[in-house]
Design a protein around this motif. Structure first.
Motif, PDB file in Angstrom:
ATOM      1  N   ILE A  57       0.523  -1.489   0.483  1.00  0.00           N
ATOM      2  CA  ILE A  57      -0.008   0.322   0.387  1.00  0.00           C
ATOM      3  C   ILE A  57       0.507   1.179   0.019  1.00  0.00           C
ATOM      4  O   ILE A  57       0.546   1.886  -0.658  1.00  0.00           O
ATOM      5  N   VAL A  58       1.471   1.498   0.688  1.00  0.00           N
ATOM      6  CA  VAL A  58       2.588   2.315   0.999  1.00  0.00           C
ATOM      7  C   VAL A  58       3.852   2.864  -0.263  1.00  0.00           C
ATOM      8  O   VAL A  58       3.867   3.350  -0.878  1.00  0.00           O
ATOM      9  N   SER A  59       3.735   1.673  -0.756  1.00  0.00           N
ATOM     10  CA  SER A  59       4.698   2.032  -1.701  1.00  0.00           C
ATOM     11  C   SER A  59       3.552   2.394  -2.998  1.00  0.00           C
ATOM     12  O   SER A  59       4.176   3.376  -4.496  1.00  0.00           O
ATOM     13  N   THR A  60       2.271   1.968  -3.094  1.00  0.00           N
ATOM     14  CA  THR A  60       2.129   2.320  -4.676  1.00  0.00           C
ATOM     15  C   THR A  60       1.781   4.244  -3.542  1.00  0.00           C
ATOM     16  O   THR A  60       1.097   5.115  -4.483  1.00  0.00           O
ATOM     17  N   ALA A  61       1.063   4.603  -2.349  1.00  0.00           N
ATOM     18  CA  ALA A  61       1.374   5.960  -1.899  1.00  0.00           C
ATOM     19  C   ALA A  61       2.172   6.189  -2.936  1.00  0.00           C
ATOM     20  O   ALA A  61       2.414   7.652  -3.404  1.00  0.00           O
ATOM     21  N   ALA A  62       3.474   5.589  -2.984  1.00  0.00           N
ATOM     22  CA  ALA A  62       4.794   6.255  -3.011  1.00  0.00           C
ATOM     23  C   ALA A  62       5.196   7.018  -4.721  1.00  0.00           C
ATOM     24  O   ALA A  62       4.990   7.916  -4.920  1.00  0.00           O
ATOM     25  N   THR A  63       4.270   5.991  -5.232  1.00  0.00           N
ATOM     26  CA  THR A  63       4.047   5.811  -6.752  1.00  0.00           C
ATOM     27  C   THR A  63       3.043   7.358  -6.945  1.00  0.00           C
ATOM     28  O   THR A  63       3.648   8.049  -7.770  1.00  0.00           O
ATOM     29  N   LEU A  64       2.420   6.898  -6.198  1.00  0.00           N
ATOM     30  CA  LEU A  64       1.770   7.916  -6.609  1.00  0.00           C
ATOM     31  C   LEU A  64       2.029   9.756  -5.784  1.00  0.00           C
ATOM     32  O   LEU A  64       1.163  10.799  -6.832  1.00  0.00           O
ATOM     33  N   GLN A  65       2.638   9.416  -5.531  1.00  0.00           N
ATOM     34  CA  GLN A  65       3.495  10.866  -4.677  1.00  0.00           C
ATOM     35  C   GLN A  65       4.272  11.146  -5.946  1.00  0.00           C
ATOM     36  O   GLN A  65       4.436  12.437  -6.233  1.00  0.00           O
ATOM     37  N   ALA A  66       4.734  10.615  -6.132  1.00  0.00           N
ATOM     38  CA  ALA A  66       6.389  10.219  -7.396  1.00  0.00           C
ATOM     39  C   ALA A  66       5.700  11.778  -8.763  1.00  0.00           C
ATOM     40  O   ALA A  66       5.890  12.049  -9.627  1.00  0.00           O
ATOM     41  N   CYS A  67       4.379  10.793  -9.071  1.00  0.00           N
ATOM     42  CA  CYS A  67       3.566  11.157 -10.245  1.00  0.00           C
ATOM     43  C   CYS A  67       3.022  12.059 -10.298  1.00  0.00           C
ATOM     44  O   CYS A  67       2.454  12.984 -11.188  1.00  0.00           O
ATOM     45  N   GLY A 228       0.830  13.821 -16.105  1.00  0.00           N
ATOM     46  CA  GLY A 228       0.521  12.313 -15.808  1.00  0.00           C
ATOM     47  C   GLY A 228      -0.550  12.798 -14.649  1.00  0.00           C
ATOM     48  O   GLY A 228      -0.785  11.627 -13.703  1.00  0.00           O
ATOM     49  N   ALA A 229      -0.203  13.780 -13.625  1.00  0.00           N
ATOM     50  CA  ALA A 229      -0.710  13.795 -11.954  1.00  0.00           C
ATOM     51  C   ALA A 229      -2.329  13.090 -12.096  1.00  0.00           C
ATOM     52  O   ALA A 229      -2.476  12.767 -11.023  1.00  0.00           O
ATOM     53  N   LYS A 230      -3.117  13.842 -13.245  1.00  0.00           N
ATOM     54  CA  LYS A 230      -4.627  13.267 -12.696  1.00  0.00           C
ATOM     55  C   LYS A 230      -4.852  12.040 -13.178  1.00  0.00           C
ATOM     56  O   LYS A 230      -5.784  11.113 -12.473  1.00  0.00           O
ATOM     57  N   THR A 231      -3.338  11.481 -14.338  1.00  0.00           N
ATOM     58  CA  THR A 231      -3.994  10.132 -14.385  1.00  0.00           C
ATOM     59  C   THR A 231      -3.565   8.944 -13.159  1.00  0.00           C
ATOM     60  O   THR A 231      -4.359   7.679 -13.376  1.00  0.00           O
ATOM     61  N   SER A 232      -2.465   9.829 -12.934  1.00  0.00           N
ATOM     62  CA  SER A 232      -1.746   8.531 -11.748  1.00  0.00           C
ATOM     63  C   SER A 232      -3.490   8.440 -10.341  1.00  0.00           C
ATOM     64  O   SER A 232      -3.492   7.366  -9.589  1.00  0.00           O
ATOM     65  N   VAL A 233      -4.579   9.745 -10.320  1.00  0.00           N
ATOM     66  CA  VAL A 233      -5.007   9.776  -9.149  1.00  0.00           C
ATOM     67  C   VAL A 233      -6.665   9.118  -9.822  1.00  0.00           C
ATOM     68  O   VAL A 233      -6.813   7.327  -8.870  1.00  0.00           O
ATOM     69  N   VAL A 234      -6.292   8.743 -10.958  1.00  0.00           N
ATOM     70  CA  VAL A 234      -7.771   7.962 -11.845  1.00  0.00           C
ATOM     71  C   VAL A 234      -7.322   6.603 -11.612  1.00  0.00           C
ATOM     72  O   VAL A 234      -7.728   6.044 -10.427  1.00  0.00           O
ATOM     73  N   ILE A 235      -6.062   6.521 -12.006  1.00  0.00           N
ATOM     74  CA  ILE A 235      -5.589   4.733 -11.593  1.00  0.00           C
ATOM     75  C   ILE A 235      -5.401   4.561  -9.906  1.00  0.00           C
ATOM     76  O   ILE A 235      -5.752   3.211  -9.512  1.00  0.00           O
ATOM     77  N   PHE A 236      -5.240   5.474  -9.328  1.00  0.00           N
ATOM     78  CA  PHE A 236      -5.276   5.017  -7.879  1.00  0.00           C
ATOM     79  C   PHE A 236      -6.326   5.066  -6.877  1.00  0.00           C
ATOM     80  O   PHE A 236      -6.928   3.637  -6.865  1.00  0.00           O
ATOM     81  N   MET A 279      -2.000  -7.575  -4.668  1.00  0.00           N
ATOM     82  CA  MET A 279      -1.295  -8.016  -6.510  1.00  0.00           C
ATOM     83  C   MET A 279      -2.546  -6.809  -7.011  1.00  0.00           C
ATOM     84  O   MET A 279      -1.181  -5.405  -7.661  1.00  0.00           O
ATOM     85  N   VAL A 280      -3.240  -5.726  -6.050  1.00  0.00           N
ATOM     86  CA  VAL A 280      -4.018  -4.549  -7.120  1.00  0.00           C
ATOM     87  C   VAL A 280      -3.200  -3.729  -6.584  1.00  0.00           C
ATOM     88  O   VAL A 280      -3.243  -2.007  -7.724  1.00  0.00           O
ATOM     89  N   THR A 281      -2.781  -3.661  -5.611  1.00  0.00           N
ATOM     90  CA  THR A 281      -1.917  -1.595  -4.914  1.00  0.00           C
ATOM     91  C   THR A 281      -1.009  -1.937  -6.148  1.00  0.00           C
ATOM     92  O   THR A 281      -0.369  -0.975  -7.120  1.00  0.00           O
ATOM     93  N   LEU A 282      -0.051  -2.792  -6.273  1.00  0.00           N
ATOM     94  CA  LEU A 282       1.051  -2.870  -6.778  1.00  0.00           C
ATOM     95  C   LEU A 282       1.399  -3.121  -8.342  1.00  0.00           C
ATOM     96  O   LEU A 282       1.775  -2.388  -8.682  1.00  0.00           O
ATOM     97  N   THR A 283      -0.357  -3.156  -8.833  1.00  0.00           N
ATOM     98  CA  THR A 283      -0.867  -3.822 -10.469  1.00  0.00           C
ATOM     99  C   THR A 283      -0.951  -2.011 -10.448  1.00  0.00           C
ATOM    100  O   THR A 283      -0.129  -1.148 -10.935  1.00  0.00           O
ATOM    101  N   ALA A 284      -1.684  -1.291  -9.589  1.00  0.00           N
ATOM    102  CA  ALA A 284      -1.963  -0.278  -9.711  1.00  0.00           C
ATOM    103  C   ALA A 284      -0.590   0.925  -9.610  1.00  0.00           C
ATOM    104  O   ALA A 284      -0.333   1.772 -10.552  1.00  0.00           O
TER     105      ALA A 284
END
Length: 448
Positions: A57-67, A228-236, A279-284
């Motif tokens: 979960i936190v790796s995915t949130a960090a990806t959202l932060q980086a994006c 791509g910031a908005k796109t990352s929010v949509v994927i999240f 699986m879902v979060t890291l795929t995202a």
């Protein structure tokens, strides 16, 4: 012997919490080593499921932060907060709650604290009022968010572990915590002196530069969002929705041959939520990086990714130590608590609250205490109602969100008192969590 062992447990937690960082984890391991090699205790099961969920979960949130997705969310929250400054005591905490609920992390709060403080001060509203209850709201958002490690641990394989557990948690905890936050807002509405009558603020206003900066209309240069910031929010967002749907309709998930239960599969062949969430979060996370062309190396440099390592080590050490102590003394603990808890289930919330105040981690407290609640025979609705009590990490004013709120309040109204525990967050925290637990019991009786 039990008192000595308990003293070691509490001592390791207290020392570790003062060390900050991974201190709680390494001191937990020291306590575990003493229990195993000195007292001869059989080691309990390490919290592998919670650690995996935190990493995913936190790796995915960090990806959202980086994006740039977190920057976009903060921008939206800032617009809401600035839209009605006169009612910031109500607007700010509810805005913080919903954004942290969505993201599954309280780290969004750090970017919003200076905005809340600034808007309140400009309206001559005591910043302590919206800041204190907003900090508590960010904590309460963790208990109910499908993207938080604490909620995932609670709904997972070793605690509630029944179809629809995640939905039941959200159905009870979200409205209960909202009620708690609302009552907390009412409590702080007149907290402390009015800002214009506060002697600390009056003294600060004698500085012309401070007065000019406070009354300036300049809100700073608007941060340019990454492409791509908005796109990352949509994927999240899609990932959040998929996790909620998986919890609500487990029959939609693939099933496999029945056998021995494992970390990712139940005995009947159904997927465990730990595996689904991972699986879902890291795929995202992968899709965010691929679609927005964000470097994987950049993700590892994010503050959220660093905090993930700290959280994993902390949970690993302190929960393993605690589970070993609980397992070794299960008969005595159950014998002592069963009669009281059976007659008055709400009393278990006090035990959860006290340990949460020492552990500084909702996930660690959940993993340590909720299995004990199951062993004591507490029904699922009661445990869900008690869940918000794990947010007691505000009691000792060392948690980062509390310290950040104090530092961002330039007026000096948000502070730690002479006796340490009489700080700005104590009253709103006690009221909000107490109300949330009480509301949870009422809602559980109606909805579950």
């Amino acid at each position: 012997m039990l008192l000595l062992e308990f003293s070691i447990l509490i001592g390791m937690i207290l020392i570790g919490s003062q060390m900050k960082g991974i201190g709680l984890g390494v001191m937990g391991m020291l306590g575990l080593s003493i229990f195993v090699f000195v007292f001869g205790m059989k080691p309990g099961d390490p919290p592998i499921d919670v650690m995996l969920v935190i990493m995913a979960i936190v790796s995915t949130a960090a990806t959202l932060q980086a994006c740039g997705g977190l920057d976009y969310l903060v921008k939206l929250a800032e617009k809401v907060i600035r839209s009605n400054p006169s009612n910031i005591v109500f607007i700010a905490p509810f805005t913080v709650y919903f954004f942290c609920l969505f993201a599954g992390t309280a780290h969004l709060l750090y970017s919003l604290l200076p905005i809340i403080s600034e808007v309140a001060a400009k309206k001559r509203i005591r910043p302590e009022r919206p800041l204190s209850i907003s900090v508590i709201a960010s904590h309460l958002a963790i208990t109910g968010s499908p993207m938080s490690a604490a909620t995932a641990a609670f709904a997972g394989a070793t605690i509630l572990a029944y179809p629809g557990a995640l939905i039941d948690i959200m159905k009870i905890c979200i409205p209960a915590c909202l009620i708690g936050i609302f009552i907390g807002c009412l409590v702080v509405l007149k907290k402390g002196k009015e800002l214009v009558d506060d002697p600390i603020f009056i003294e600060k206003m004698k500085d012309p530069e401070f007065a000019r900066s406070l009354d300036s209309e300049d809100i700073g240069e608007e941060k340019v969002l990454r492409k791509g910031a908005k796109t990352s929010v949509v994927i999240f967002s899609i990932a959040v929705l998929m996790i909620v749907l998986a919890g609500a309709f487990p029959q939609l998930l693939p099933t496999f041959e029945a056998g021995t239960a494992s970390l990712v599969l139940k005995a009947n062949g159904e997927l465990q939520m730990v595996g689904v969430i991972s699986m879902v979060t890291l795929t995202a996370s992968a899709l965010m990086m691929l679609i927005t062309k964000t470097s994987a190396i950049e993700v590892t440099k994010m503050s959220l990714f660093t905090s993930m390592a700290t959280a994993v080590v902390s949970v690993f050490g302190v929960v393993w130590m605690s589970s070993t102590f609980m397992g070794h003394n299960e008969v005595v603990i159950k014998g002592f608590m069963t009669e009281i808890v059976s007659a008055h289930p709400w009393t278990f919330a006090i035990a959860v609250f006290i340990l949460g105040a020492l552990m500084f981690s909702q996930a660690a407290t959940t993993k340590t205490m909720m299995p004990l609640g199951i062993a004591l025979g507490l029904p699922h609705p009661a445990l869900i109602a008690i869940f918000p009590a794990v947010n007691s990490d505000f009691v000792l004013p060392g948690y980062p969100t509390l310290l950040a709120a104090i530092n961002f309040d330039r007026t000096g109204s948000t502070k730690i008192g002479k006796f340490v525990v009489n700080h700005s967050f104590m009253i709103p925290g006690l009221v909000a969590i107490g109300t949330a637990v009480a509301a949870g019991f009422l809602l559980g009786a109606v909805l579950l």
